[in-house]
Design a protein around this motif. Sequence first.
Motif, PDB file in Angstrom:
ATOM      1  N   LEU A   1     -78.783  43.108  33.268  1.00 29.98           N
ATOM      2  CA  LEU A   1     -79.566  44.117  32.563  1.00 29.98           C
ATOM      3  C   LEU A   1     -80.608  43.439  31.675  1.00 29.98           C
ATOM      4  CD1 LEU A   1     -80.098  47.085  31.898  1.00 29.98           C
ATOM      5  CD2 LEU A   1     -78.374  46.927  30.102  1.00 29.98           C
ATOM      6  N   GLN A   2     -80.178  42.349  31.015  1.00 30.90           N
ATOM      7  CA  GLN A   2     -81.132  41.622  30.177  1.00 30.90           C
ATOM      8  C   GLN A   2     -82.252  41.017  31.016  1.00 30.90           C
ATOM      9  OE1 GLN A   2     -78.653  38.956  27.924  1.00 30.90           O
ATOM     10  NE2 GLN A   2     -77.824  40.663  26.704  1.00 30.90           N
ATOM     11  N   ALA A   3     -81.862  40.488  32.162  1.00 32.37           N
ATOM     12  CA  ALA A   3     -82.868  39.916  33.069  1.00 32.37           C
ATOM     13  C   ALA A   3     -83.838  41.004  33.528  1.00 32.37           C
ATOM     14  CB  ALA A   3     -82.186  39.284  34.279  1.00 32.37           C
ATOM     15  N   TRP A   4     -83.291  42.176  33.774  1.00 29.40           N
ATOM     16  CA  TRP A   4     -84.148  43.303  34.184  1.00 29.40           C
ATOM     17  C   TRP A   4     -85.142  43.616  33.075  1.00 29.40           C
ATOM     18  CZ3 TRP A   4     -85.454  48.032  32.264  1.00 29.40           C
ATOM     19  CH2 TRP A   4     -86.126  48.917  33.139  1.00 29.40           C
ATOM     20  N   GLU A   5     -84.630  43.668  31.846  1.00 32.95           N
ATOM     21  CA  GLU A   5     -85.510  44.013  30.729  1.00 32.95           C
ATOM     22  C   GLU A   5     -86.565  42.936  30.505  1.00 32.95           C
ATOM     23  OE1 GLU A   5     -83.234  45.215  27.291  1.00 32.95           O
ATOM     24  OE2 GLU A   5     -82.459  46.991  28.327  1.00 32.95           O
ATOM     25  N   ALA A   6     -86.207  41.693  30.875  1.00 32.32           N
ATOM     26  CA  ALA A   6     -87.171  40.596  30.730  1.00 32.32           C
ATOM     27  C   ALA A   6     -88.133  40.540  31.914  1.00 32.32           C
ATOM     28  CB  ALA A   6     -86.422  39.269  30.606  1.00 32.32           C
ATOM     29  N   GLY A   7     -87.902  41.395  32.880  1.00 36.09           N
ATOM     30  CA  GLY A   7     -88.805  41.442  34.029  1.00 36.09           C
ATOM     31  C   GLY A   7     -88.559  40.362  35.060  1.00 36.09           C
ATOM     32  N   ASP A   8     -87.364  39.811  35.109  1.00 36.79           N
ATOM     33  CA  ASP A   8     -87.010  38.784  36.095  1.00 36.79           C
ATOM     34  C   ASP A   8     -87.355  39.255  37.511  1.00 36.79           C
ATOM     35  OD1 ASP A   8     -85.015  36.291  36.677  1.00 36.79           O
ATOM     36  OD2 ASP A   8     -84.772  37.884  38.185  1.00 36.79           O
ATOM     37  N   PRO A   9     -88.181  38.479  38.234  1.00 41.32           N
ATOM     38  CA  PRO A   9     -88.695  38.957  39.532  1.00 41.32           C
ATOM     39  C   PRO A   9     -87.593  39.237  40.550  1.00 41.32           C
ATOM     40  CG  PRO A   9     -89.874  36.995  38.798  1.00 41.32           C
ATOM     41  CD  PRO A   9     -88.714  37.160  37.869  1.00 41.32           C
ATOM     42  N   GLY A  10     -86.583  38.367  40.600  1.00 41.91           N
ATOM     43  CA  GLY A  10     -85.517  38.568  41.573  1.00 41.91           C
ATOM     44  C   GLY A  10     -84.768  39.867  41.315  1.00 41.91           C
ATOM     45  N   VAL A  11     -84.418  40.084  40.057  1.00 48.49           N
ATOM     46  CA  VAL A  11     -83.677  41.293  39.691  1.00 48.49           C
ATOM     47  C   VAL A  11     -84.548  42.533  39.924  1.00 48.49           C
ATOM     48  CG1 VAL A  11     -82.626  42.536  37.767  1.00 48.49           C
ATOM     49  CG2 VAL A  11     -82.212  40.090  38.044  1.00 48.49           C
ATOM     50  N   MET A  12     -85.825  42.437  39.559  1.00 48.37           N
ATOM     51  CA  MET A  12     -86.724  43.574  39.748  1.00 48.37           C
ATOM     52  C   MET A  12     -86.827  43.956  41.227  1.00 48.37           C
ATOM     53  SD  MET A  12     -87.652  44.553  36.807  1.00 48.37           S
ATOM     54  CE  MET A  12     -89.079  45.602  36.832  1.00 48.37           C
ATOM     55  N   ASN A  13     -86.893  42.927  42.062  1.00 51.80           N
ATOM     56  CA  ASN A  13     -86.998  43.204  43.494  1.00 51.80           C
ATOM     57  C   ASN A  13     -85.762  43.922  44.025  1.00 51.80           C
ATOM     58  OD1 ASN A  13     -89.473  42.521  44.440  1.00 51.80           O
ATOM     59  ND2 ASN A  13     -88.990  40.330  44.604  1.00 51.80           N
ATOM     60  N   LEU A  14     -84.607  43.394  43.639  1.00 51.33           N
ATOM     61  CA  LEU A  14     -83.357  44.005  44.073  1.00 51.33           C
ATOM     62  C   LEU A  14     -83.286  45.448  43.577  1.00 51.33           C
ATOM     63  CD1 LEU A  14     -80.577  43.777  45.374  1.00 51.33           C
ATOM     64  CD2 LEU A  14     -79.702  42.891  43.196  1.00 51.33           C
ATOM     65  N   TRP A  15     -83.665  45.624  42.324  1.00 48.10           N
ATOM     66  CA  TRP A  15     -83.642  46.957  41.704  1.00 48.10           C
ATOM     67  C   TRP A  15     -84.545  47.935  42.465  1.00 48.10           C
ATOM     68  CZ3 TRP A  15     -87.844  49.044  38.605  1.00 48.10           C
ATOM     69  CH2 TRP A  15     -87.513  50.230  37.924  1.00 48.10           C
ATOM     70  N   LYS A  16     -85.737  47.464  42.763  1.00 44.55           N
ATOM     71  CA  LYS A  16     -86.673  48.333  43.485  1.00 44.55           C
ATOM     72  C   LYS A  16     -86.144  48.666  44.870  1.00 44.55           C
ATOM     73  CE  LYS A  16     -90.897  47.006  41.107  1.00 44.55           C
ATOM     74  NZ  LYS A  16     -91.972  45.995  41.075  1.00 44.55           N
ATOM     75  N   THR A  17     -85.588  47.670  45.535  1.00 44.79           N
ATOM     76  CA  THR A  17     -85.067  47.888  46.888  1.00 44.79           C
ATOM     77  C   THR A  17     -83.948  48.917  46.883  1.00 44.79           C
ATOM     78  OG1 THR A  17     -85.598  45.614  47.462  1.00 44.79           O
ATOM     79  CG2 THR A  17     -84.028  46.761  48.889  1.00 44.79           C
ATOM     80  N   MET A  18     -82.978  48.700  45.997  1.00 44.21           N
ATOM     81  CA  MET A  18     -81.807  49.583  46.016  1.00 44.21           C
ATOM     82  C   MET A  18     -82.154  50.987  45.516  1.00 44.21           C
ATOM     83  SD  MET A  18     -78.667  46.939  45.163  1.00 44.21           S
ATOM     84  CE  MET A  18     -77.363  48.151  45.406  1.00 44.21           C
TER      85      MET A  18
END
Length: 616
Positions: free
Chosen positions: A261-278
């Motif tokens: 969640l913290q990585a998401w809030e920091a805009g981590d590209p890998g997490v953002m991609n996974l988030w967008k995909t799912m």
Amino acid sequence: MLFVQLGHNKFAVRQSYSNIYFLVKFASMNFIVSAAVRGIKHLYNEEIDGSLISLQDTRKEFEGQVTIVIFPIIKVSKKSPEQTANELGAYLLEHVEEVSGFNVVKGFLNLVIADTYWLKLFNTQLLHPSFGVFEANGKKVMVEYSSPNTNKPLHLGHVRNNLLGFSVAELLTATGHEVIKVNLVNDRGIHICKSMLAWQKWGNGETPENTLIKGDHLVGKYYVVFDREYKKQIEEMKLEGQTEEEAKKNAPLIREAQEMLQAWEAGDPGVMNLWKTMNGWVYDGFAVTYKNLGVSFDKYYYESNTYLLGKDTVEEGLEKGVFFKKPDGSVWIDLTSDGLDQKLVLRADGTSVYITQDLGTAQMKYDDFGMDESIYVVGNEQDYHFKVLFLILEKLGKSWSKGLYHLSYGMVDLPSGKMKSREGTVVDADDLIAEMVENAKQKTELLGKTNDFAEEDKALLYQQIGMGALKYFLLKVEPKKRLLFDPKESIDFQGNTGPFIQYTYARIRSLLTKSGFNGYVPAEATILPEERDMILLLQKYPQELSEAAQAHSPATLANYLYELAKLFNKFYHEIPAIIREEDSVLQQHRLNLCALTADVLKRGMKLLGIEVPERM
RNA sequence: GCCUCGGUAGCUCAGUUGGAUAGAGCAACGGUUUUCUAAACCGUGGGUCAGGGGUUCGAAUCCCUUCCGGGGUACCA
């Protein structure tokens, strides 16, 4: 045409959003009220207000259609209820052309209104294209509903929410409001990260494409996987001597989810991609469910864009002295003088809580649309939250806060109690829809109704009937009541149900087609009591609509439509075959009556989000 | 504890800005099809409107109180 517009009974409903109840309810009976007022003046030499004339429907065991309750008047007449009723009745009979008789039962004056009046009303007003059509009132209303989480599929509770929100929006539109339907998607947060993390660890690259699992269900599957693995870890840690509380906090999985969640809030590209995909998978899945439910939205808001809002509002509140800061830096509002508690609006570390976002989102929505009224369709477990939210906005001096309304509805419970996702005791929306359509199919084929239907027409019909049954089942109950659903008992298709009303409509359509009905032509016929009863009930449609909209209650309309369908079936059964009617004027009149009934049923059902088939 | 929403026929629900003898559907039982679709229509049985008190000409409806159930009272959303 011979018919003259009756000047004294224009629909008050259409002219204004009157809160004078008797005017709305008995709009076409205003002439009785004013005549009664004149009668009181004549008989007792007293000027009274029209509100003292209390009208109600005459009970069916007595003769007459309209009843004046005499008790409120005896203070003026200074005579017994019976005597007053008889005197007023005699006056009305003599002075009002439409009154053709009266009788007195205790303190009730039952008035018989001449059939010619009902026929004129029917021919001039009910058959008029403007019947039940409201002019634009210039009011703009936002209806926020659905508002799903993107970590699991929709269940029966969501279905109630969606149908309610959609129908209320339809009702408001039909009564002259400009409506904006909004879906505020909860697309971020720890719960989403749980699904993402579980998929990352145990997903083996599964996608909706390679598994043929609907996207929202696939994501929901990993939400369950997370919970299962998380519980395993907790158990292991408890064996190692940690308390349940410690284990819940320290389990590696939950830590990882929080880091994600913290990585998401920091805009981590890998997490953002996974988030967008799912999330994309989930949206594809929801789109299918929404389509089946027949709901739609004018505007989507995403919490990923709004979760940081509200801090300005907190600043504003501090400046205005509405909020206060505690020594640790957290911001609060004291609502104890309003009978509520102290409520946190911003954490000590400066991060938002739920209500912070909602404060900001409310402001944003108003800035975007400037609506007069804003309806939140949200379950009753959030009653307290909305009470607080609206009160805070009022204290902040927001002029628009008085237009905020929480349409609170009861939970859908199972016989075993509350639905719980984690315990698998949920009724899945997609499963239920499929089951309803299948039941409709079996029932229809058993009756042999579709033997000559084309395949695609069959599919459409089963969809309409199945969804009609489901939607009506959920909407006929007053929103704030909790609703019991027993999965073992299938939803009925007989009696007070959607299919009953659909059937009534289809039956009328069949009759109209067979008899060559070619549109409304006012016909001066002699009417039977059954027909008069139909006119009486049809006449109430605009007022029922208005009441349902004002009360934000599709149930009011649903029950009216049921009454109408029921009365029609009785009428249909008792009256001689219309097709064979030799008197063409009489036939035209009866077809008018049938056609208007069908029209009202169709329009009313549409406001419930239910389609009616031409044949079934 | 406090706040809030419910409690109406065996079951699911209407009716609640105070009006007449509290209504439907389902379930049960009985009847209706040479006539416009029997997913219909007609009939029978079924009630302490949770209990008690109050207000009034009149209370399922308003007020008080007790009981039962749901929800809330989180630095979750």
